[in-house]
Design a protein around this motif. Structure first.
Motif, short mmCIF file in Angstrom:
data_model
loop_
_atom_site.label_atom_id
_atom_site.label_comp_id
_atom_site.label_asym_id
_atom_site.label_seq_id
_atom_site.Cartn_x
_atom_site.Cartn_y
_atom_site.Cartn_z
N ASP A 196 -11.16 2.35 -1.13
CA ASP A 196 -10.17 1.49 -0.78
C ASP A 196 -10.56 1.45 0.80
O ASP A 196 -10.51 0.19 0.93
CB ASP A 196 -8.45 2.52 -1.03
N SER A 243 -8.38 7.23 -0.60
CA SER A 243 -9.15 6.31 -1.07
C SER A 243 -9.97 6.45 -0.49
O SER A 243 -10.25 4.83 0.39
CB SER A 243 -8.87 5.72 -2.51
N CYS A 299 0.55 -1.01 0.58
CA CYS A 299 -0.19 0.16 -0.07
C CYS A 299 0.45 1.25 -0.44
O CYS A 299 0.11 2.34 -0.31
CB CYS A 299 -0.77 0.20 0.99
N HIS A 336 -7.54 -4.73 -2.62
CA HIS A 336 -7.88 -4.46 -1.00
C HIS A 336 -8.64 -5.28 -0.07
O HIS A 336 -8.95 -6.01 1.20
CB HIS A 336 -8.28 -2.95 -1.10
N ASP A 388 -8.23 -3.17 -8.51
CA ASP A 388 -7.56 -2.79 -7.31
C ASP A 388 -8.60 -3.13 -5.99
O ASP A 388 -8.06 -3.57 -4.64
CB ASP A 388 -7.14 -1.41 -7.14
N LYS A 389 -9.35 -2.60 -5.90
CA LYS A 389 -10.55 -3.31 -4.42
C LYS A 389 -11.15 -4.20 -4.36
O LYS A 389 -10.95 -4.86 -2.74
CB LYS A 389 -12.12 -2.27 -5.21
N GLU A 447 -3.92 4.46 4.27
CA GLU A 447 -4.66 5.58 3.64
C GLU A 447 -4.32 7.41 3.59
O GLU A 447 -3.74 7.59 3.14
CB GLU A 447 -6.18 5.20 3.14
#
Length: 140
Positions: free
Chosen positions: A107, A104, A32, A53, A49-50, A91
């Motif tokens: 995210d 994000s 990350c 995560h 990418d989600k 984040e």
């Protein structure tokens, strides 16, 4: 039957599971925080990418709940809160550090979804190292 198998595996490999949990946490941190230009790019699967995560935090939650053996709901909530705060700090750091990454909210929601799903799966299976078959059956 699956509960019994998971319990015996968790008991047998408990020190290894602790190490894997710590390594997984370090892996999440590195993945990350590395510069975005160094990440593989794919447009074949939208929002991949989600899913990444979600998966990272799902696995971290399940591992943490197994390793830290918190049998009461309060302990489990404390673990999940800690993981969520960790993801929030990651984040925030993405938004601050000059690596081409940004904060994000989506995210963060994917992280939270992975944490919640990991918790729900753990609750359904009701597995903690050290439990006997009788313990598992009495919780169902």
């Amino acid at each position: 039957m699956i509960s019994v198998t998971i319990i015996s595996i968790a008991n047998k490999y408990f020190p290894l599971l602790k190490t894997i949990t710590i390594v997984w946490l370090i892996l999440i941190t590195l993945l990350c925080l590395i510069p975005q230009d160094d990440l593989p790019q794919t447009e074949l699967i939208p929002h991949l990418d989600k899913l990444v995560h979600f998966s990272l935090y799902f696995v971290l939650t399940v591992l943490s709940l197994i390793v830290y053996r918190k049998p009461k709901l309060r302990g489990k909530i404390l673990i999940m809160t800690g993981i969520f705060v960790f993801s929030l700090l990651i984040e925030i750091m993405q938004g601050i550090l000059p690596f081409g990454r940004t904060f994000s909210l989506t995210d963060l929601l994917a992280n939270l979804s992975g944490i919640a799903t990991g918790f729900l799966l753990f609750q359904v299976v009701k597995v903690l190292p050290g439990q006997t078959i009788k313990d598992v059956r009495s919780e169902l």
